[in-house]
Design a protein around this motif. Structure first.
Motif, short mmCIF file in Angstrom:
data_model
loop_
_atom_site.label_atom_id
_atom_site.label_comp_id
_atom_site.label_asym_id
_atom_site.label_seq_id
_atom_site.Cartn_x
_atom_site.Cartn_y
_atom_site.Cartn_z
N GLU A 29 17.65 38.00 94.00
CA GLU A 29 18.37 36.96 94.50
C GLU A 29 19.84 37.39 95.53
O GLU A 29 20.62 38.98 95.71
N LYS A 30 20.72 36.50 96.40
CA LYS A 30 21.27 36.94 97.06
C LYS A 30 22.70 36.50 96.20
O LYS A 30 23.57 35.23 95.79
N ILE A 31 23.49 38.11 95.81
CA ILE A 31 24.31 37.28 95.41
C ILE A 31 25.99 38.50 96.32
O ILE A 31 25.52 39.24 97.12
N ASP A 32 26.58 37.66 96.22
CA ASP A 32 27.66 37.54 97.04
C ASP A 32 29.06 38.29 96.45
O ASP A 32 29.55 39.04 97.85
N LYS A 33 29.02 38.07 95.41
CA LYS A 33 30.38 38.19 94.30
C LYS A 33 29.71 38.32 93.45
O LYS A 33 29.22 37.27 92.55
N ILE A 34 30.93 39.14 92.18
CA ILE A 34 30.93 39.36 91.02
C ILE A 34 31.83 38.63 90.26
O ILE A 34 33.24 38.83 90.96
N VAL A 35 31.27 38.08 88.59
CA VAL A 35 32.66 37.01 88.59
C VAL A 35 32.67 37.54 87.15
O VAL A 35 32.16 37.35 87.23
N THR A 36 34.37 37.79 86.54
CA THR A 36 33.91 38.52 85.25
C THR A 36 35.55 38.03 84.69
O THR A 36 36.44 37.18 85.24
N VAL A 37 35.69 38.45 83.54
CA VAL A 37 37.08 37.79 82.85
C VAL A 37 38.19 38.92 82.32
O VAL A 37 36.85 40.12 81.76
N GLU A 38 39.24 38.63 82.53
CA GLU A 38 39.48 40.37 81.81
C GLU A 38 39.82 40.09 80.48
O GLU A 38 39.91 39.29 80.41
N SER A 39 40.04 41.14 79.66
CA SER A 39 39.49 42.45 80.65
C SER A 39 38.37 43.00 80.18
O SER A 39 37.98 44.61 80.82
N SER A 40 37.70 42.95 79.03
CA SER A 40 36.20 43.44 78.67
C SER A 40 35.41 43.34 80.08
O SER A 40 34.60 44.40 80.12
N ALA B 172 29.60 27.44 98.05
CA ALA B 172 28.33 28.11 99.09
C ALA B 172 28.12 29.54 99.01
O ALA B 172 27.87 30.03 99.11
N GLU B 173 29.42 30.19 97.84
CA GLU B 173 29.05 31.99 97.20
C GLU B 173 27.67 32.04 96.58
O GLU B 173 28.23 31.02 95.24
N ASN B 174 27.27 32.65 96.85
CA ASN B 174 25.96 33.17 95.21
C ASN B 174 26.94 33.64 94.64
O ASN B 174 27.38 34.66 95.21
N ILE B 175 27.72 33.63 93.10
CA ILE B 175 28.36 34.63 91.67
C ILE B 175 27.49 34.74 91.37
O ILE B 175 27.07 34.50 90.64
N LEU B 176 27.19 35.82 90.89
CA LEU B 176 27.54 36.39 89.16
C LEU B 176 27.91 37.04 88.37
O LEU B 176 28.64 37.38 88.27
N ILE B 177 27.89 36.00 87.60
CA ILE B 177 28.77 36.34 86.59
C ILE B 177 28.37 37.16 85.66
O ILE B 177 27.70 37.63 84.93
N ILE B 178 29.12 38.11 85.02
CA ILE B 178 28.82 39.52 83.62
C ILE B 178 30.37 39.48 83.01
O ILE B 178 31.48 39.00 83.51
#
Ligand code: 5GP
Length: 187
Positions: free
Chosen positions: A49-60, A117-123
């Motif tokens: 996959e083309k991933i531009d950014k990773i997105v998560t939630v604080e804090s864990s 248009a950013e491809n984000i990966l949620i972790i």
């Protein structure tokens, strides 16, 4: 992922019928070598996959997300939990109900750090009922960002089904089927 399953078996603690404590290696004390291995595993899984950014939630979610960002050479953004009564300007927001804490958190990401248009990966650290990931998906939709996928999973809760129905690719490094006599049973 074998080393994560082994670590959960060794150091995870089952609380009640549906919560696993992983505070000795993931979300209070953190094992950087395990996080690095997890980050590399995520990078391998999502190499197509083309991933531009990773997105998560604080804090864990921050520790696994940062190591995935390191392995994929992309920035990591964590949604903040808004604790003040007034909302800052220029933020994407969502409400996330936490079943472990039984409270609703208002999470937010500054417009500057998520754009169309950013491809984000949620972790995130856990996928349980899917509320945290749904909150991030809402923010991603509001920002018109494209979503790729997710996490570590408890398959006996409904998060996976909700995300499957939305057509979101879910990848987890450990899949827990249930707990029996305080033992973790993997799928
Ligand atoms: P969901 O939003 O999918 O219901 O739950 C995911 C969020 O709740 C995660 O961000 C995680 O912090 C927390 N969570 C859910 N289940 C567990 C669990 O068994 N153990 C721990 N430590 N956190 C959990």
């Amino acid at each position: 992922m074998k080393i994560l399953e082994q670590r959960i078996k060794k150091d995870g603690r089952v609380l009640g019928k549906d919560v696993l404590k992983v505070d000795s290696f993931l979300n209070h004390q953190v094992d950087p070598e395990l996080m690095q291995a997890m980050g590399e595993e995520f990078a391998t899984i999502f190499s197509d996959e083309k991933i531009d950014k990773i997105v998560t939630v604080e804090s864990s979610g921050i520790a696994p997300a940062v190591f995935a960002g390191l392995a994929l050479h992309v920035p990591v953004v964590f949604a903040r939990k808004n604790k003040s009564l007034t909302l800052p300007e220029n933020v994407w927001t969502a409400d996330v109900y936490s079943f472990t804490k039984q409270t609703t958190n208002h999470i937010m990401i500054d417009h500057r750090f998520l754009s169309a248009a950013e491809n984000i990966l949620i972790i995130d650290d856990f996928l349980a009922n899917g509320q945290a990931v749904e909150g991030l998906l809402k923010i991603a939709n509001d920002a018109n960002a494209n979503v790729v996928g997710v996490v570590i999973e408890k398959t006996f809760q409904k998060g996976r089904q909700i995300l499957d129905e939305r057509g979101v690719r879910v990848e987890s490094l450990a899949r827990i089927k249930g707990f029996e006599n305080d033992e973790v049973i993997f799928l």
